[in-house]
Scaffold this motif. Structure first.
Motif, PDB file in Angstrom:
ATOM      1  N   ARG A 347       8.751  53.740  56.049  1.00 39.67           N
ATOM      2  CA  ARG A 347       9.039  55.149  55.746  1.00 39.67           C
ATOM      3  C   ARG A 347      10.519  55.327  55.391  1.00 39.67           C
ATOM      4  NH1 ARG A 347       5.346  55.647  60.162  1.00 39.67           N
ATOM      5  NH2 ARG A 347       3.428  56.732  59.510  1.00 39.67           N
ATOM      6  N   PRO A 348      10.866  56.432  54.689  1.00 38.71           N
ATOM      7  CA  PRO A 348      12.267  56.723  54.362  1.00 38.71           C
ATOM      8  C   PRO A 348      13.093  56.881  55.634  1.00 38.71           C
ATOM      9  CG  PRO A 348      10.797  58.105  53.072  1.00 38.71           C
ATOM     10  CD  PRO A 348       9.946  57.430  54.116  1.00 38.71           C
ATOM     11  N   ARG A 377       6.672  49.249  46.849  1.00 39.18           N
ATOM     12  CA  ARG A 377       6.505  50.403  45.958  1.00 39.18           C
ATOM     13  C   ARG A 377       6.172  51.635  46.791  1.00 39.18           C
ATOM     14  NH1 ARG A 377       2.321  50.733  40.776  1.00 39.18           N
ATOM     15  NH2 ARG A 377       3.103  52.696  39.926  1.00 39.18           N
ATOM     16  N   TRP A 378       6.683  52.793  46.369  1.00 33.92           N
ATOM     17  CA  TRP A 378       6.435  54.042  47.087  1.00 33.92           C
ATOM     18  C   TRP A 378       5.009  54.514  46.806  1.00 33.92           C
ATOM     19  CZ3 TRP A 378       7.907  56.526  51.079  1.00 33.92           C
ATOM     20  CH2 TRP A 378       7.612  57.885  51.250  1.00 33.92           C
ATOM     21  N   ARG A 379       4.257  54.791  47.879  1.00 41.16           N
ATOM     22  CA  ARG A 379       2.846  55.162  47.756  1.00 41.16           C
ATOM     23  C   ARG A 379       2.578  56.621  48.125  1.00 41.16           C
ATOM     24  NH1 ARG A 379       0.437  51.152  44.754  1.00 41.16           N
ATOM     25  NH2 ARG A 379       1.279  49.152  45.427  1.00 41.16           N
ATOM     26  N   ARG A 384       4.882  50.289  50.451  1.00 36.35           N
ATOM     27  CA  ARG A 384       4.068  49.119  50.773  1.00 36.35           C
ATOM     28  C   ARG A 384       3.704  48.407  49.474  1.00 36.35           C
ATOM     29  NH1 ARG A 384       0.641  53.524  51.844  1.00 36.35           N
ATOM     30  NH2 ARG A 384      -1.225  53.619  50.525  1.00 36.35           N
ATOM     31  N   MET A 385       3.263  47.180  49.622  1.00 32.25           N
ATOM     32  CA  MET A 385       2.953  46.326  48.472  1.00 32.25           C
ATOM     33  C   MET A 385       1.557  45.755  48.648  1.00 32.25           C
ATOM     34  SD  MET A 385       4.560  45.120  45.698  1.00 32.25           S
ATOM     35  CE  MET A 385       4.451  43.766  44.502  1.00 32.25           C
ATOM     36  N   GLU A 394       8.767  50.385  38.601  1.00 34.31           N
ATOM     37  CA  GLU A 394       8.670  51.268  39.765  1.00 34.31           C
ATOM     38  C   GLU A 394       8.916  50.539  41.077  1.00 34.31           C
ATOM     39  OE1 GLU A 394       8.253  54.603  39.524  1.00 34.31           O
ATOM     40  OE2 GLU A 394       8.487  54.200  37.381  1.00 34.31           O
ATOM     41  N   HIS A 395       8.858  49.229  41.056  1.00 33.11           N
ATOM     42  CA  HIS A 395       8.986  48.464  42.296  1.00 33.11           C
ATOM     43  C   HIS A 395      10.448  48.326  42.721  1.00 33.11           C
ATOM     44  CE1 HIS A 395       4.833  47.360  41.300  1.00 33.11           C
ATOM     45  NE2 HIS A 395       4.707  47.060  42.582  1.00 33.11           N
ATOM     46  N   TRP A 396      10.637  48.316  44.029  1.00 29.19           N
ATOM     47  CA  TRP A 396      11.962  48.173  44.634  1.00 29.19           C
ATOM     48  C   TRP A 396      12.118  46.757  45.168  1.00 29.19           C
ATOM     49  CZ3 TRP A 396      15.167  52.633  45.141  1.00 29.19           C
ATOM     50  CH2 TRP A 396      14.552  53.840  44.796  1.00 29.19           C
ATOM     51  N   PHE A 397      13.304  46.190  44.965  1.00 24.90           N
ATOM     52  CA  PHE A 397      13.615  44.891  45.545  1.00 24.90           C
ATOM     53  C   PHE A 397      14.074  45.085  46.977  1.00 24.90           C
ATOM     54  CE2 PHE A 397      16.909  41.637  46.490  1.00 24.90           C
ATOM     55  CZ  PHE A 397      16.058  40.542  46.551  1.00 24.90           C
ATOM     56  N   ARG A 398      13.504  44.310  47.884  1.00 24.27           N
ATOM     57  CA  ARG A 398      13.885  44.368  49.294  1.00 24.27           C
ATOM     58  C   ARG A 398      15.045  43.392  49.521  1.00 24.27           C
ATOM     59  NH1 ARG A 398       8.731  44.018  53.168  1.00 24.27           N
ATOM     60  NH2 ARG A 398      10.475  44.358  54.621  1.00 24.27           N
ATOM     61  N   THR A 399      16.208  43.920  49.830  1.00 25.57           N
ATOM     62  CA  THR A 399      17.401  43.077  49.944  1.00 25.57           C
ATOM     63  C   THR A 399      17.435  42.261  51.232  1.00 25.57           C
ATOM     64  OG1 THR A 399      18.716  44.790  51.045  1.00 25.57           O
ATOM     65  CG2 THR A 399      18.728  44.756  48.614  1.00 25.57           C
ATOM     66  N   GLY A 400      16.735  42.733  52.282  1.00 30.45           N
ATOM     67  CA  GLY A 400      16.838  42.067  53.580  1.00 30.45           C
ATOM     68  C   GLY A 400      18.089  42.455  54.343  1.00 30.45           C
TER      69      GLY A 400
END
Length: 519
Positions: A347-348, A377-379, A384-385, A394-400
């Motif tokens: 969640r945000p 991706r925002w659902r 979630r992916m 539209e997809h976001w990269f998860r930086t960790g």
């Protein structure tokens, strides 16, 4: 220059505007833009003549010689994908990279000939030497039209460490660079009069900043020997360096060697640091030695094209904010990226994992299997992916990276994978490091988790500084931290081991912790 320039177009335009300005200083040789263009053009022609065609992907062994940069530029001139190969790696690792990347040519200089031969023998890849000397008085400013790649084609592939032990290929396209570079050139005040020190090897993407800040504006790239980077003030002054970009660990080394004497680097205009938290004490030590320099904390995963956040510290150190971990903030995002934060439930949040997308974001790893768990991706209600879902814009990269949103942009809190549980307690190792740095005996500190024989996780702390202060340091930790956060093993070391990117080698520290446990 086309609407969307290629990486070589940036250099070619500078060569057209400033043919007689210094473009490169490396290995005791100086190249003007005219001379460097000629050398790259000749090598490019030799490659096509030798191969009978233009290769698709070229590996370049990256030494600190002029020939390395001629080879790098020749490959870009031909419009092929460049894969920088770090010469500190063993042949077996390079062989894996060559096969994964599909290299059809290895370029090397004389100092890397044996390594190139070993890799070529293992993989059957053709190899070719790049000369260091000047070749030819003139050359056209741009590449032949038949060699001009589409902006959607790959400019370079950088290989980073993979959790499975297999290197991960990060492909960056010309259009990714074209969205990143104009903003960076303006922000860091690049122009024909700048001189940038090549503090990293070409195999690390930080070097793209070092190379193209000058090459895209008619400035000079200066490649010092590695020993000159340990105590850099002489190199910075003798070579007239105006822009410096390295890891904060270089400050620790320079300070240990008594090289950060106040006012000794007055010519520096920009001092940029990235890859690790830039703590206030390190930043102040460098600022004292380079009083006319802007201090900048720069952030960017390789997957988002070099850099994407920057915090410019105020000129007065008294106005510097104290962020988490005793470090400067990461700063706001560039206009060419979007950032958001995701909590552990997807969640945000105002504090959580940093997500990035936009035209600087790469399109996925060379091996699609490496994409698993790295995008979301925002659902509508959470990120979630879905398994097997194709990547889109539209997809976001998860930086960790775990960060917090503040008035100064984003603040680094630590790596998601550095948050460990010890005896049921959740601990951020960066918090312990920040406390250690507050002690007068500590110049730098690092805390790593390691696994004991019974499977339990324990912590080990290492520090650089005054060895005589270790006993007092143990008492200091007891006063500052709860018992469960105090590392049971605390060791002094003369200097931290560094990996090939100049960052603290935490894998090596884990090995050292295991050795301590056996004593």
């Amino acid at each position: 220059m086309s609407t969307i320039p290629t990486l070589y177009d940036w250099f070619a335009e500078s060569a057209r505007r400033h043919p007689d300005r210094l473009a490169l200083r490396a290995g005791g040789l100086d190249f003007s833009y005219r001379q460097l263009t000629a050398a790259a053009a000749q090598l490019a022609e030799d490659i096509v003549a030798r191969q009978g065609r233009r290769p698709a992907r070229v590996g370049v062994f990256v030494s600190r010689t002029a020939g390395t940069y001629v080879a790098y530029l020749a490959a870009l001139r031909l419009g092929v994908t460049v894969v920088p190969l770090n010469t500190d790696f063993p042949p077996a690792r390079h062989a894996r990279i060559a096969r994964t990347a599909g290299l059809d040519l290895l370029l090397h200089t004389a100092v890397d000939a044996d390594l190139a031969e070993a890799v070529g023998t293992q993989t059957g890849t053709a190899r070719m030497a790049a000369p260091d000397e000047h070749r030819g008085p003139t050359a056209p400013a741009g590449p032949p039209e038949e060699y001009r790649p589409d902006p959607d084609e790959l400019a370079y592939i950088v290989f980073t460490s993979g959790s499975t032990g297999t290197p991960k290929g990060v492909p960056i396209r010309h259009r990714n660079v074209a969205h990143w570079l104009p903003y960076v050139l303006d922000y860091f005040e690049a122009g024909p009069d700048i001189r940038v020190s090549q503090t990293s090897d070409l195999a690390w993407d930080l070097s793209v900043w070092n190379v193209f800040l000058p090459w895209a504006t008619g400035g000079a790239l200066v490649v010092p020997e590695r020993t000159e980077l340990l105590a850099p003030s002489r190199h910075i002054n003798d070579d007239g360096i105006t822009h410096w970009f390295s890891t904060p660990s270089s400050i620790v080394t320079a300070r240990m060697l008594d090289d950060l004497i106040p006012d000794t680097m007055p010519g520096l205009r920009w001092s940029c640091f990235g890859g690790e938290p830039l703590t206030l004490d390190k930043a102040r030590a460098w600022r004292d030695a380079a009083p006319n320099s802007v201090i900048a904390n720069v952030y960017g995963p390789t997957e988002t094209t070099v850099t994407c956040l920057t915090y410019r510290a105020p000129a007065d150190p008294l106005r510097w904010p104290r962020a988490a971990l005793g470090a400067l903030p990461l700063g706001p995002a560039y206009p060419t990226v979007e950032c958001d934060l995701m909590d552990e439930e997807g969640r945000p949040a105002d504090e959580g994992e940093l997500l990035i997308r936009g035209p600087q974001r790469f399109d996925g790893y060379l091996d699609p299997a490496d994409n698993v768990g790295r995008f979301t991706r925002w659902r509508g209600d959470r990120w979630r992916m879905e398994e097997g879902e194709p990547l889109t814009e539209e997809h976001w990269f998860r930086t960790g990276d775990r960060v917090r949103r503040t008035d100064n942009g984003y603040v680094f809190l630590g790596r998601m994978d550095n948050q460990v549980k010890v005896n049921g307690y959740r601990i951020e190792t960066g918090e312990i490091e920040a406390v250690l740095r507050q002690h007068d005996a500590v110049d730098e500190a690092a805390v790593v988790p390691w696994q004991a024989e019974d499977g339990t996780v324990e912590l080990a702390a290492f520090y650089v500084g005054d060895q005589a202060g270790q006993e007092d340091l143990e008492g200091f930790l007891a006063e500052q931290l709860p018992t469960y956060m105090i590392p049971p093993r605390l060791g002094w070391i003369e200097r931290f081991p560094l990996n090939v990117n100049g960052k603290i080698d935490r894998h090596r520290l884990v090995e050292m912790a295991l050795t301590m446990a056996d004593v």
